[in-house]
Scaffold this motif. Structure first.
Motif, PDB file in Angstrom:
ATOM      1  N   MET A   1       0.951 -28.503  11.340  1.00 49.31           N
ATOM      2  CA  MET A   1       1.254 -27.928  10.023  1.00 49.31           C
ATOM      3  C   MET A   1       1.019 -26.420  10.039  1.00 49.31           C
ATOM      4  SD  MET A   1      -0.377 -28.907   6.307  1.00 49.31           S
ATOM      5  CE  MET A   1       0.142 -28.058   4.830  1.00 49.31           C
ATOM      6  N   THR A   2       1.994 -25.651   9.567  1.00 48.56           N
ATOM      7  CA  THR A   2       1.892 -24.198   9.565  1.00 48.56           C
ATOM      8  C   THR A   2       0.901 -23.726   8.516  1.00 48.56           C
ATOM      9  OG1 THR A   2       4.188 -24.001  10.283  1.00 48.56           O
ATOM     10  CG2 THR A   2       3.161 -22.046   9.340  1.00 48.56           C
ATOM     11  N   GLN A   3      -0.015 -22.872   8.935  1.00 50.91           N
ATOM     12  CA  GLN A   3      -1.010 -22.332   8.013  1.00 50.91           C
ATOM     13  C   GLN A   3      -0.418 -21.159   7.247  1.00 50.91           C
ATOM     14  OE1 GLN A   3      -4.638 -21.343  10.004  1.00 50.91           O
ATOM     15  NE2 GLN A   3      -5.842 -21.211   8.115  1.00 50.91           N
ATOM     16  N   THR A   4      -0.818 -21.022   5.992  1.00 50.97           N
ATOM     17  CA  THR A   4      -0.288 -19.951   5.150  1.00 50.97           C
ATOM     18  C   THR A   4      -1.354 -18.895   4.893  1.00 50.97           C
ATOM     19  OG1 THR A   4       1.254 -21.456   4.050  1.00 50.97           O
ATOM     20  CG2 THR A   4       0.755 -19.383   2.915  1.00 50.97           C
ATOM     21  N   ALA A   5      -0.920 -17.656   4.945  1.00 47.76           N
ATOM     22  CA  ALA A   5      -1.804 -16.536   4.624  1.00 47.76           C
ATOM     23  C   ALA A   5      -1.220 -15.772   3.446  1.00 47.76           C
ATOM     24  CB  ALA A   5      -1.950 -15.615   5.831  1.00 47.76           C
ATOM     25  N   GLN A   6      -2.087 -15.305   2.567  1.00 47.07           N
ATOM     26  CA  GLN A   6      -1.636 -14.499   1.436  1.00 47.07           C
ATOM     27  C   GLN A   6      -1.802 -13.022   1.793  1.00 47.07           C
ATOM     28  OE1 GLN A   6      -3.832 -17.268   0.766  1.00 47.07           O
ATOM     29  NE2 GLN A   6      -1.899 -18.370   0.466  1.00 47.07           N
ATOM     30  N   LEU A   7      -0.730 -12.287   1.648  1.00 47.86           N
ATOM     31  CA  LEU A   7      -0.749 -10.857   1.966  1.00 47.86           C
ATOM     32  C   LEU A   7      -0.361 -10.065   0.722  1.00 47.86           C
ATOM     33  CD1 LEU A   7      -0.868  -8.461   3.999  1.00 47.86           C
ATOM     34  CD2 LEU A   7       1.562  -8.900   4.460  1.00 47.86           C
ATOM     35  N   TYR A   8      -1.159  -9.076   0.397  1.00 47.83           N
ATOM     36  CA  TYR A   8      -0.874  -8.195  -0.726  1.00 47.83           C
ATOM     37  C   TYR A   8      -0.679  -6.783  -0.159  1.00 47.83           C
ATOM     38  CZ  TYR A   8      -2.456 -12.030  -3.668  1.00 47.83           C
ATOM     39  OH  TYR A   8      -2.592 -13.263  -4.287  1.00 47.83           O
ATOM     40  N   ARG A   9       0.512  -6.224  -0.362  1.00 46.32           N
ATOM     41  CA  ARG A   9       0.824  -4.918   0.216  1.00 46.32           C
ATOM     42  C   ARG A   9       1.686  -4.098  -0.729  1.00 46.32           C
ATOM     43  NH1 ARG A   9       5.966  -4.910   3.157  1.00 46.32           N
ATOM     44  NH2 ARG A   9       7.016  -6.925   2.942  1.00 46.32           N
ATOM     45  N   MET A  10       1.621  -2.784  -0.564  1.00 40.31           N
ATOM     46  CA  MET A  10       2.375  -1.872  -1.413  1.00 40.31           C
ATOM     47  C   MET A  10       3.829  -1.819  -0.970  1.00 40.31           C
ATOM     48  SD  MET A  10      -0.401   1.257  -1.683  1.00 40.31           S
ATOM     49  CE  MET A  10       0.822   2.382  -2.329  1.00 40.31           C
ATOM     50  N   VAL A  11       4.721  -2.139  -1.875  1.00 39.13           N
ATOM     51  CA  VAL A  11       6.166  -2.017  -1.639  1.00 39.13           C
ATOM     52  C   VAL A  11       6.758  -1.375  -2.883  1.00 39.13           C
ATOM     53  CG1 VAL A  11       8.323  -3.202  -1.131  1.00 39.13           C
ATOM     54  CG2 VAL A  11       6.177  -4.069  -0.167  1.00 39.13           C
ATOM     55  N   MET A  12       6.932  -0.067  -2.828  1.00 37.74           N
ATOM     56  CA  MET A  12       7.447   0.686  -3.971  1.00 37.74           C
ATOM     57  C   MET A  12       8.763   1.354  -3.592  1.00 37.74           C
ATOM     58  SD  MET A  12       3.883   2.498  -5.177  1.00 37.74           S
ATOM     59  CE  MET A  12       2.340   1.564  -5.258  1.00 37.74           C
ATOM     60  N   GLU A  13       9.446   1.894  -4.576  1.00 34.74           N
ATOM     61  CA  GLU A  13      10.726   2.549  -4.320  1.00 34.74           C
ATOM     62  C   GLU A  13      10.568   3.723  -3.372  1.00 34.74           C
ATOM     63  OE1 GLU A  13      12.878   3.670  -7.760  1.00 34.74           O
ATOM     64  OE2 GLU A  13      13.131   1.617  -8.522  1.00 34.74           O
ATOM     65  N   ASP A  14       9.488   4.472  -3.530  1.00 36.54           N
ATOM     66  CA  ASP A  14       9.294   5.669  -2.713  1.00 36.54           C
ATOM     67  C   ASP A  14       8.258   5.488  -1.616  1.00 36.54           C
ATOM     68  OD1 ASP A  14       7.159   5.424  -4.413  1.00 36.54           O
ATOM     69  OD2 ASP A  14       7.005   7.559  -4.881  1.00 36.54           O
ATOM     70  N   HIS A  15       7.728   4.283  -1.466  1.00 41.17           N
ATOM     71  CA  HIS A  15       6.717   4.079  -0.426  1.00 41.17           C
ATOM     72  C   HIS A  15       6.568   2.599  -0.077  1.00 41.17           C
ATOM     73  CE1 HIS A  15       3.094   4.519   1.967  1.00 41.17           C
ATOM     74  NE2 HIS A  15       2.477   3.636   1.196  1.00 41.17           N
TER      75      HIS A  15
END
Length: 247
Positions: A1-15
């Motif tokens: 079974m594939t393990q899941t990781a939660q990732l929080y990252r900045m994805v903005m229009e200018d960056h």
């Protein structure tokens, strides 16, 4: 079974955070399915940091446990993480490796063989050029570090800013095998003073210093590498001088 990781990252229009992309790639290469959460504004990013008590993003969570940023994630997977200020020989290895490959390529392309003295000449001359470029990126920083051990620079401070240009000039001329009346004395002069200075600082005074050989921000320890650089210039100067004026 594939393990899941939660990732929080900045994805903005200018960056788009590069470390977020690297964290996502690392997780996927480790076999994780990534629950990729985008922080699309400064307000959202600041709120996330405040909620989790962190100063930076990205942040990764595995099994509900916060792992941290990209470096922490690498450590979690048992990968090496270079600490700030850590000693490394990577710049020197890169310079000498590429110089050697370039010398071999030049030999094959122009001479049709690698069994020629020009291979060694090109290797040393190209290495001198690369090392000079490293110093010329920030001459001020290099000259400051150079003052820690170079005997002539301590007597005449401007020499620290002249040295990289002399090394570049000698290297360039030696790559082409031209103007030996100029390249030979320059290489012998700066190489001899450098070798004496390094030998005194490291092997007589037993000082632990950073080498200025690959620029002012170097984390290469002063010693064998610096001595080798200067000895290469001396040997090259002697050989090219002998070749030009006696052979």
């Amino acid at each position: 079974m594939t393990q899941t990781a939660q990732l929080y990252r900045m994805v903005m229009e200018d960056h788009v955070c590069p470390y977020g992309l690297k964290s996502k790639d690392l997780l996927e290469r480790q076999g994780f399915a990534v629950d990729d959460n985008h922080l699309s504004s400064r307000e959202e990013t600041d709120a996330f940091k405040k909620e989790h008590g962190v100063d930076t993003t990205p942040q990764t969570f595995i099994d509900g446990q916060r792992i941290g940023g990209h470096d922490a994630l690498k450590k979690h997977f048992g990968q090496d993480v270079r600490e700030e200020g850590e000693t490394t020989y990577r710049p020197i290895i890169a310079i000498f490796s590429v110089a050697a490959l370039m010398a071999l390529a030049l030999a094959v392309g122009s001479l049709g063989t690698v069994l020629h003295i020009r291979v060694l000449e090109w290797f040393i001359a190209i290495s001198m050029c690369f090392l000079a470029v490293q110093k010329l990126q920030d001459v001020e920083s290099f000259s400051t570090m150079f003052l820690n051990y170079d005997l002539l620079a301590r007597k005449w401070v401007p020499y620290g800013k002249i040295y990289p240009f002399g090394e570049a000039l000698a290297g360039i001329l030696m790559v082409g095998g031209i103007l030996p009346f100029l390249s030979v004395p320059v290489a012998l002069f700066i190489g001899t003073i450098g070798a004496i200075s390094v030998f005194k600082a490291v092997y007589i005074d037993k000082r632990e210093l950073k080498c200025a050989c690959v620029g002012g921000e170097s984390n290469v320890p002063l010693g064998f590498v610096s001595l080798t650089e200067n000895l290469m210039m001396i040997v090259m100067g002697l050989w090219m001088g002998t070749k030009a004026f006696l052979l």
